[in-house]
Write an enzyme that holds these catalytic residues in place. Structure first.
Site, PDB file in Angstrom:
ATOM      1  N   LYS A  91       0.848  -1.192   0.000  1.00 24.93           N
ATOM      2  CA  LYS A  91       0.000   0.000   0.000  1.00 24.93           C
ATOM      3  C   LYS A  91       0.886   1.246   0.000  1.00 24.93           C
ATOM      4  O   LYS A  91       1.928   1.268   0.659  1.00 24.93           O
ATOM      5  CB  LYS A  91      -0.888  -0.026   1.248  1.00 24.93           C
ATOM      6  CG  LYS A  91      -1.970   1.044   1.301  1.00 24.93           C
ATOM      7  CD  LYS A  91      -2.811   0.857   2.570  1.00 24.93           C
ATOM      8  CE  LYS A  91      -3.933   1.885   2.685  1.00 24.93           C
ATOM      9  NZ  LYS A  91      -4.727   1.713   3.919  1.00 24.93           N
ATOM     10  N   SER A 186      -9.532   1.612   3.330  1.00 30.37           N
ATOM     11  CA  SER A 186      -8.775   2.389   2.373  1.00 30.37           C
ATOM     12  C   SER A 186      -7.728   1.581   1.623  1.00 30.37           C
ATOM     13  O   SER A 186      -7.112   2.088   0.681  1.00 30.37           O
ATOM     14  CB  SER A 186      -8.063   3.533   3.103  1.00 30.37           C
ATOM     15  OG  SER A 186      -7.141   3.007   4.036  1.00 30.37           O
ATOM     16  N   SER A 210      -9.563  -0.696   7.525  1.00 26.58           N
ATOM     17  CA  SER A 210      -9.059  -0.432   6.174  1.00 26.58           C
ATOM     18  C   SER A 210      -8.470  -1.632   5.455  1.00 26.58           C
ATOM     19  O   SER A 210      -8.293  -1.591   4.237  1.00 26.58           O
ATOM     20  CB  SER A 210      -8.013   0.683   6.209  1.00 26.58           C
ATOM     21  OG  SER A 210      -8.643   1.932   6.249  1.00 26.58           O
TER      22      SER A 210
END
Lengths: 539, 562
Positions: A91, A186, A210
C-alpha cells in the site's frame, strides 16, 4: 480464497499463478517456475488490469532485478524462505526506499523516501519481489478507495463472470461502465491487486477496518494483527494508537506465512512487544467441539443487509453443527465506538498532519509572502477537503476548552469498549464471529452520493472496535451475494492469539469453499489449472 | 513561607530609575526590604511597599551522545544539518525511540534536587507551527513529568560582603524531559530563513522553579547553584554561552498580602550576570509602570543585553493554544526502584532509581561542608572554591603537594591566583601556573627560602609570561619556561628573589637605613617604638623584599639599643 488444487505442471509446461504461497514456493524450489517468470507474469497481469487502478506505482525494473537475485539464490539452492521470489504489493502509505511513496496525496506526489518501512524491509529480506505501490484513499482516510488523487480503485469483481451474469443493466441511458463497484478501503488497491491475481500478497494498513473492509468486498483474506505485534515504523500514520500493518492474501495459510515474516519486536517502534514471535504453520482443525464462538448481538447493526445477516447466521450454524459452542454475547459499548473513533482519529490526524508544512519534503506552494502564508497555501494545495476537514475537527477537539469534553471522554469510552472485549473473552469465549461489512460492494456512482465522512462512519461500524481494543481480526471470504459479489465474515480473537484466530479462520475457509473470481484477464494470463477449480458456493 | 522569597534586610535593595531609559548611570531610588521579605520602595508617601515575585523556567541540554528520540549525535557547532536523522527531520513514518541515558540524567537531576521521582511518567505532544520545529509539535511531558516537588538551596551574600552568606531555598515544581527545537537563522537582506536541524531533538530537562525568589541576585544565585549541580552530576554541561542552559524568568510585583500581579516572561537571557540585570530591570519597570497608573501586560519580553533593558517581543500569533495530546508512539515511561524491580528483567532495559541514587556524586553543598571540615577554611572560602570552575580541585592539588597549612594556602589561591585568573578571564583549569608549581613556590615560602612578597612577584611574573603584556618579564620567563623542568626555585634564583641569608649583609643594609633616618631613630629612642616598623619597611624595600622581617627587626632593635 481457498484453492484445493495444488498447482501442477500443466500441459503447457507452466504453473498457475493462481496458487497459494506455500505451493508456489515449492514449485520455485523444484524449478517448475522461476522467480523471473512469476514476476513477469504478474507484471503482465498488472498491465492488462490497469483499468482497475489498483497500483499507483509499478516498480517494474526493481522488481525484475529482485526476481533475478531471487533466481540466483534458488539456483544456488539457498532461497531465503517461503517468500523468496514471491511477488507482492505494498500500500502506498508504507515507505519504500527509492520508490515513490505518495499516500495518494498531492502533498507527497513525487516523494521518494530514503528508507524502507520495517515491514517492507522484512519482506525484501525474505526475498519477496516488490511489484509496486497500491492505491488508497488519501492518507488512508476513507472506506471506498475512491478519495485519492490518483482516482478510485475498481473492484475486480465488477468484471467477473459472476457479477456480469447477475447484474441487470440499470437503464439504457447509463453507460455500461457505471456498474462497476468499489473495492472498499482504504486499502482497496491492495485488495484489488490480490483479488485480480496481480500479486500473491499485499500489505494494507488497518486503522478502523481499512484492511478487512476491502478484503471483504474483494473476496480476499484480510488480517489485522494485534496492535504491537508488527512494527509501524515506516507506515505513514493515520491514527498511531490504532494503526497496524494489514495483510491481504488469497487464503488464510498465506496470511500466516506473511505474518510470520513480519511479526516481532522492532527497536524502531517502541509500541511493539518485546516477546519473541514464533512463526507458525496453521494446523488443519478436525474438531471444533472445544471451541466457543461468540456472536456479539450489537453487531446486528442498523443497516445490516438481510443477505449478510443470513450468511452470518448460516456461519454460526456451521460452527454449531460441527460441535462448537456458539453463544450470543454482548459488547454493550459498541454503538459508542464510531463517534469515539471520530474524535480520537481526527485528533491524531490533526497532530500527525502538522509535519506537512512544505519545508522539509513534499509539496511546497509558490506562495512566499511569509512563512505562515506559505504553510497555509501549501496545506491548502496539498491536502484534499477530506483531509483538511479531519484536521480541522481534530484541532477543535484538542483545543484547551474542548479537550476534556471530547478527547478525554473519547479515551474513557475507548477503555470501556476494550473492557467489553476483555469481559467477553474472560467469560470463556475463544473467538468472536461478526460480519465485516453491512452489505456487499456498492457501485461507485452510488457510493459517491454520500460524502467521505458519512461513508466512513457507516462502513467502519463493524470493524473499528477491534482497532479500539487492539485485537487481532481477520476477514474470511464466505459467500457471493445475490449480485455475485463477495461477502466476508470477520473473526476477532484474543490479543496476540493470532494462531488460534487463523486456525479457526482456516477451518471456516475450508468449510465455505468461497468461489474463485472468474476474470477474463486472468484466464488469458494463466496457463494453469483454472478450469479444474471448484466453484461450489457456500450460500 | 517566610523562609522563602526575599527574606530579611540582607537582600540587595531594589533600585529603579526613570522608566524607558536604559541608561546605566541614571539616578536611582532606593527600595528597602522589609522584615517579611518584600521590597519596600521609599518615597511616594502613602504607598504600600512593593514586593517582587520571580519564578524561573530553565532548559538544560542533557549531556548525551545521541538525541532524546533518535540516534543522531549531539555536538555543539557541527556543520549545519550534519546531525539530522530521518526522525529529526520528521520524515513521515518515523517514530521516536526514547534514549535511556536522557532518562537517567533526568532522574539523577531530580534526585539531586530532592524531587519525588514518578515511577510512571507520560509524554505529550505540544503543537505549534514554527520553521525549526519540523514535526509541528514538540514531544514533552505536560501531564506527568519524571520528577516533581523538589527544592534547591542556594547561598548568596548579604550586602555584597563575602563574610555574610545567607542560604535560601526555592521549590522545584517539576522536571520534565522534552525535545529541543532546531535553529532558525534569519537572513534579512535576502529575506530568507535558513534552518539548522542539528539541535532538533536534542534532550532537554526543563526545570520549573516556583516563584520563590524576589530579585535578580537571588535568581542568579539559584541558577548558578543549579548549574553547579548539573555540572557535578554530568547531566548537563550547562554552559549558558553555548545555549546548554537557557533561563526564562517570570516576574511580577505586588503589595504583600495582595494577590500576585500580572507577570511578564523575560527570555533571551544568556548569562547569569544578565539574568540578575534582566530581572532587576523588569521589576523596576513594572513598579514604575504601576506607580504611574499604568498596567503590566501579560507578555513575553526579551532582554537586550546591550541596552540593559527588556523589550516586548513581537508575539508570533497572539495567544497560542498548544492543543496538547498524549504522544501515542511512546508507551508510559516506567521507572523502577529496588522494591518494584521485576526479578527476571534485563538491566539494560530498565532504569533503577535506587541504583542511580546510590551513585550520586557529592553535590556542591556537600563538597563545601567537606572542605570546611577537612581544611579548616571559612565557609565563604569553600563557597568560592566550589563556585569557581575548577578552583576546588586546584586548591586540593596544591594542598596535597605542599607543607603549608590549607588555611594559608587558601589565601594564596583566593587573593592572588584567583584575582590574576579573573583579570584575564581564565578558569583554574586554564591557569598558566600549575598546581604543582604553585605548591613548589609555597614550599619555598614555607621553608623560609623566599619572602611572601617575593613569592607574589613569582606568581605575577609567571603569570605575566602568559599575559604577554610586560615584555621584559615576558622575556625573562619565556626563557625560563622554555627550559623544560625549570622549577620555581630556579626562577627565584635567576631573579635573585631568595631571602638574604647573609647576616653581615643584612646588618650593613640595616645600618645604612639607620644612618639615613635620623628623625625616626630619635623618635624610637624617645619611646615611640612603633616607628621601628617604618624602618623595617625601608630595609625590606632596600632588599626588594628578600629580607626576613623578624630578623630585620632583631637587628634593628639591637643596633638601636647600642
Amino acid at each position: 480464497m481457498k484453492l484445493e488444487c495444488v498447482p501442477t505442471v500443466s500441459e503447457l509446461g507452466s504453473i498457475s499463478i493462481l496458487g497459494q504461497i506455500t505451493n508456489i514456493s515449492a514449485a520455485l524450489k523444484e524449478g517448475q517456475v522461476t522467480p523471473t517468470e512469476l514476476c513477469q507474469r504478474c507484471l503482465a497481469l498488472i498491465r492488462s488490469t490497469q483499468f482497475l487502478n489498483a497500483y499507483i506505482t509499478v516498480a517494474e525494473e526493481t522488481a525484475l532485478k529482485q526476481a533475478e537475485e531471487s533466481e540466483k539464490r534458488y539456483r544456488r539452492g539457498q532461497p531465503l524462505g517461503e517468500l523468496d521470489g514471491i511477488p507482492i504489493a505494498v500500500k502506498d502509505n508504507f515507505n519504500t526506499a527509492g520508490i515513490e511513496t505518495t499516500c495518494a496525496s498531492n502533498m507527497l506526489k513525487g516523494y521518494i523516501s530514503p528508507y524502507n518501512a520495517t515491514v517492507v524491509q522484512k519482506l525484501l529480506d525474505g526475498g519477496a519481489v516488490l511489484l509496486g505501490k497500491t492505491n488508497l484513499d488519501e492518507f488512508a482516510m476513507g472506506s471506498g478507495s475512491t478519495d485519492g488523487v490518483f482516482g478510485p480503485v475498481r473492484n475486480p469483481w465488477s468484471y467477473s463472470r459472476q457479477y456480469k451474469e447477475k447484474i441487470v443493466p440499470r437503464s439504457d441511458s447509463e453507460p455500461e461502465n457505471s456498474n462497476w463497484v468499489i473495492t472498499g478501503g482504504s486499502s482497496g488497491g491492495s485488495a484489488a491487486a490480490v483479488s485480480a491475481f496481480t500479486c500473491f500478497a499485499a500489505l494494507g494498513s488497518d486503522t478502523g477496518g481499512s484492511t478487512r473492509n476491502p478484503a471483504a468486498h474483494c473476496g480476499v483474506v484480510g488480517l489485522k494483527p494485534t496492535y504491537g505485534l508488527i512494527s509501524r515504523h515506516g507506515l505513514i500514520p493515520l491514527v498511531n494508537s490504532m494503526d497496524v500493518p494489514g495483510i491481504l492474501t488469497r487464503c488464510v495459510d498465506d496470511a500466516a506465512v506473511v505474518l510470520g515474516s513480519l511479526a516481532g519486536h522492532d527497536p524502531k517502534d517502541s509500541t511493539t512487544v518485546q516477546d519473541i514471535f514464533q512463526p507458525f504453520a496453521l494446523p488443519s482443525l478436525t474438531d471444533v467441539s472445544k471451541l466457543s464462538i461468540g456472536i456479539p448481538k450489537e453487531y446486528h447493526a442498523p443497516g445490516l443487509s438481510s443477505e449478510i445477516l443470513a450468511v452470518w447466521s448460516k456461519a454460526a450454524d456451521l460452527f454449531k453443527n460441527a460441535g462448537a459452542k456458539v453463544v450470543e454475547v454482548s459488547l454493550p459499548h459498541t454503538h459508542y465506538s464510531i463517534v469515539c473513533y471520530h474524535v480520537l482519529c481526527t485528533a491524531e490526524v490533526a497532530s500527525n498532519m502538522a509535519r506537512f508544512d512544505g519545508l522539509e519534503y513534499g509539496h511546497r506552494s509558490d506562495m512566499n509572502k511569509s512563512t505562515e502564508s506559505m504553510y497555509a497555501a501549501t496545506r491548502r494545495e496539498g491536502f484534499s477537503d477530506v483531509v483538511r476537514g479531519r484536521i480541522l475537527s481534530g484541532n477543535y477537539f484538542l483545543l484547551k476548552q474542548n479537550y476534556e469534553d471530547y478527547f478525554v471522554k473519547a479515551q474513557k469510552v475507548r477503555r470501556l469498549i476494550a473492557n467489553d472485549f476483555v469481559k467477553v473473552f474472560g467469560s470463556g469465549v475463544d473467538i468472536l464471529l461478526t460480519p465485516t461489512t453491512l452489505s456487499d460492494a456498492v457501485p461507485y456512482v452510488e457510493f459517491i452520493k454520500e460524502d467521505n465522512r458519512t461513508r466512513s462512519t457507516q462502513d467502519d461500524i463493524l470493524t473499528q472496535a477491534a482497532n479500539m481494543a487492539g485485537l487481532p481480526a481477520v476477514n474470511v471470504p464466505t459467500a457471493l451475494s445475490g449480485r455475485g459479489l463477495p461477502i466476508g465474515l470477520q473473526f476477532i480473537g484474543r490479543s496476540f492469539q493470532e494462531k488460534q484466530l487463523l486456525t479457526v479462520a482456516k477451518w471456516f475457509e475450508k468449510q465455505v469453499q468461497f468461489p474463485m473470481i472468474q476474470l477474463e484477464e486472468v484466464k488469458k494470463h494463466d496457463n494453469g489449472v483454472l478450469q479444474h477449480q471448484k466453484s461450489a458456493s457456500f450460500s | 513561607m517566610a523562609a522563602r522569597g526575599c527574606g530579611g534586610v540582607w537582600c540587595r535593595v531594589l533600585q529603579r530609575g526613570p522608566g524607558g531609559s536604559c541608561s546605566a548611570s541614571r539616578p536611582r531610588r532606593a527600595v528597602a526590604c522589609n522584615a517579611r521579605g518584600g521590597a519596600v520602595p521609599l518615597g511616594q508617601s502613602g504607598l504600600a511597599p512593593w514586593a517582587a515575585v520571580v519564578g524561573l523556567e530553565i532548559h538544560a541540554q542533557i549531556t548525551s551522545n545521541s538525541k532524546l528520540f533518535s540516534g543522531s549525535q549531539v555536538q555543539f557547532a557541527a556543520p549545519p544539518n550534519s546531525l539530522v536523522s530521518f526522525f529529526d527531520a520528521s520524515l513521515p513514518g518515523t517514530l521516536p525511540v526514547l534514549n535511556r541515558r536522557c532518562v537517567e540524567a533526568t532522574v539523577m537531576t531530580g534526585l539531586a534536587l530532592n524531587c519525588t521521582i514518578n515511577k510512571k511518567s507520560l509524554f505529550d505532544r505540544k503543537h505549534y507551527f514554527y520553521a525549526d520545529l519540523p514535526a509541528g509539535y514538540q514531544i514533552t511531558q505536560q501531564r506527568v513529568p519524571i520528577a516533581v516537588n523538589g527544592s534547591l538551596s542556594y547561598s548568596l551574600c548579604k550586602d555584597n560582603k563575602m563574610s555574610q552568606m545567607v542560604t535560601k531555598t526555592v521549590r522545584i515544581k517539576q522536571i520534565q524531559l522534552e525535545q529541543d527545537s532546531g535553529k532558525s537563522l534569519h537572513d534579512d537582506a535576502r529575506s530568507q530563513t535558513l534552518i539548522d536541524l542539528n539541535r532538533a531533538g536534542v534532550g532537554l530537562m526543563e526545570v520549573v522553579m516556583e516563584p520563590d525568589m524576589c530579585c535578580g541576585e537571588e535568581a542568579a544565585a539559584a541558577v548558578r547553584e543549579l548549574q553547579l549541580i548539573l555540572q557535578t552530576l554530568g547531566s548537563s554541561q550547562a554552559i549558558m554561552a553555548e545555549g546548554q542552559l537557557r533561563v526564562d524568568a517570570n516576574i511580577s510585583v505586588h503589595h504583600p498580602g495582595e494577590p500576585y500581579g500580572v507577570r511578564t516572561e523575560v527570555k533571551n537571557i544568556n548569562s547569569i550576570r544578565f539574568l540578575a540585570k534582566a530581572v532587576d530591570y523588569e521589576i523596576q519597570r513594572q513598579i514604575k509602570e504601576l506607580e504611574n497608573g499604568g498596567t503590566v501586560l501579560n507578555e513575553t519580553r526579551a532582554f537586550d543585553s546591550k541596552l540593559g533593558c527588556t523589550v516586548p517581543m513581537r508575539d508570533k500569533e497572539g495567544k497560542q493554544d498548544y492543543r496538547f495530546m498524549p504522544e501515542p508512539n511512546l508507551p508510559p515511561l516506567i521507572l523502577y526502584d529496588a522494591k518494584s524491580l521485576p526479578a527476571n528483567v534485563n538491566h539494560q532495559q530498565v532504569v533503577n532509581i535506587d541504583w542511580i541514587h546510590e551513585r550520586l556524586p557529592d553535590l556542591p553543598s556537600v563538597k563545601r561542608a567537606k572542605l570546611v571540615e577537612l581544611y579548616g577554611i571559612l565557609p565563604e572560602h569553600s563557597f568560592t572554591l566550589v563556585n569557581e570552575d575548577g578552583l576546588m580541585d586546584f586548591f586540593e592539588d596544591v594542598v596535597k603537594q605542599t607543607q603549608m597549612k590549607p588555611k594559608k594556602v587558601i589565601g594564596w589561591i583566593l587573593s592572588d591566583l584567583l584575582s590574576h585568573l579573573k583579570q584575564h578571564s581564565l578558569t583554574a583549569k586554564e591557569s598558566p601556573i600549575s598546581s604543582f608549581l604553585l605548591a613548589d613556590l609555597l614550599n619555598l615560602l614555607e621553608n623560609g627560602d623566599i619572602s611572601s612578597s617575593a613569592a607574589k612577584q613569582g606568581i605575577t611574573a609567571i603569570h605575566l609570561k602568559f599575559s604577554m603584556w610586560d615584555s621584559s618579564s615576558f622575556q625573562v620567563f619565556e626563557e625560563l619556561w622554555k627550559g623544560e623542568g625549570k622549577t620555581p626555585l630556579e626562577i627565584v634564583k635567576e631573579k635573585q628573589l631568595e631571602l638574604i641569608q647573609d647576616q653581615e649583609e643584612l646588618e650593613q643594609i640595616c645600618q645604612a637605613v639607620i644612618d639615613e633616618r635620623e628623625k625616626e631613630v630619635m623618635a624610637i629612642k624617645g619611646g615611640n617604638e612603633k616607628v621601628i616598623n617604618k624602618l623595617i619597611g625601608l630595609v625590606r624595600k632596600a632588599t626588594r623584599g628578600r629580607a626576613n622581617p623578624l630578623l630585620v627587626k632583631q637587628i634593628l632593635e639591637k643596633k638601636l639599643s647600642e
